[in-house]
Design an enzyme around this catalytic site. Sequence first.
Site, PDB file in Angstrom:
ATOM      1  N   TYR A  44       7.240  -9.483   1.275  1.00 46.96           N
ATOM      2  CA  TYR A  44       8.480  -9.435   2.176  1.00 46.96           C
ATOM      3  C   TYR A  44       9.365 -10.445   1.843  1.00 46.96           C
ATOM      4  O   TYR A  44       9.209 -11.692   2.214  1.00 46.96           O
ATOM      5  CB  TYR A  44       7.998  -9.347   3.426  1.00 46.96           C
ATOM      6  CG  TYR A  44       7.141  -8.295   3.978  1.00 46.96           C
ATOM      7  CD1 TYR A  44       7.129  -7.041   3.498  1.00 46.96           C
ATOM      8  CD2 TYR A  44       6.768  -8.567   5.316  1.00 46.96           C
ATOM      9  CE1 TYR A  44       6.205  -5.894   3.998  1.00 46.96           C
ATOM     10  CE2 TYR A  44       5.690  -7.439   5.742  1.00 46.96           C
ATOM     11  CZ  TYR A  44       5.737  -6.263   4.964  1.00 46.96           C
ATOM     12  OH  TYR A  44       4.667  -5.244   5.564  1.00 46.96           O
ATOM     13  N   HIS A 126      -3.141  -5.039   0.898  1.00 48.73           N
ATOM     14  CA  HIS A 126      -1.628  -4.583   1.022  1.00 48.73           C
ATOM     15  C   HIS A 126      -1.679  -3.536  -0.091  1.00 48.73           C
ATOM     16  O   HIS A 126      -1.527  -3.820  -1.149  1.00 48.73           O
ATOM     17  CB  HIS A 126      -0.507  -5.385   1.021  1.00 48.73           C
ATOM     18  CG  HIS A 126       0.692  -5.150   1.354  1.00 48.73           C
ATOM     19  ND1 HIS A 126       1.781  -6.112   1.292  1.00 48.73           N
ATOM     20  CD2 HIS A 126       1.143  -4.146   2.145  1.00 48.73           C
ATOM     21  CE1 HIS A 126       2.756  -5.637   2.117  1.00 48.73           C
ATOM     22  NE2 HIS A 126       2.591  -4.452   2.522  1.00 48.73           N
TER      23      HIS A 126
END
Length: 311
Positions: A44, A126
């Site tokens: 992110y 992830h």
Amino acid sequence: MTSLGLGCAQLGNLFVEITDEQGRSIVDAAWDAGVRFFDTAPHYGLGLSERRLGAALAGRPRGGYTLCSKVGRVLEPTDAGGMDTDFLVPATHKRVWDFSRDGVRRSIDDSLARLGHDRLDIALIHDAEGHADAAIGTAFPALAELRDAGVVGAIGTGSTNTAYLTRFVRECRPDTVLIAGRYTLLEQPALAELLPACVEAGTKVIIGGVFNSGLLAHDHPRTGLAYEYHAAPADLVARAQAIADVCARHGSTLPAAAIAYAAGHPAVSTVLVGAETPEQVRRNADLFADGPPPELWPALAAAGLIAQVPA
């Protein structure tokens, strides 16, 4: 973990560029609303979300909140210049897939440095659907070592891919998984195998993407809103509009129903909702607290708009 968590992709300038001060105000608003679960990742904003979240949580009682970050992508410096293709940040680093034991340990160390913390409460692998063997065979055992050492708490994985998540749950029996976008008011493919597998394994479920990237975040969905980070196709816009109409007839709204539906399965412990402003945080918290009337669910099921009435 609180039942409502803050997804922190927006702190990494997802879609919209915000300032450090705006990022802090988002976290402050979540805290004031009683949110104590914060989910971030190196992905992110090339670490920007982690840095902003860590700064915003500094000084708060460490035992009073749950902090989640992720492994699988390590950040390597680059002098390529320009802007990142996924977030509105300078491309100072590149993402490199790394599910090795050393890569997992390095990723955790780097995340803790950016966050300014000495441990993670949750660590997830992830978006490893394209690297399932490595995630299951190498990355998960590496996380288990770190869990045994007290560096991380609960461990698991997060993805939008139900087949990968189901395999992971069955083979690893993780503490938790994050299901993004696959158990929402708009679509429920996780009901078929994944959620039953989680119940059988005793795996706690975190639900992300409850608004399907934006389509369900509005009382009146329309063409041009995002689905899976792209413009929503016409058939899904029409489906969202039909759901919104039923919600309105029962005195509720589409976003209120979207949050409540995702929270309604017995395997679900936490629902993550992101926000670009403090006002959105407060709105989402209010929607979560109030919830729609219970008669909404059978009405949606009777109309063929949901696969299962939540518990």
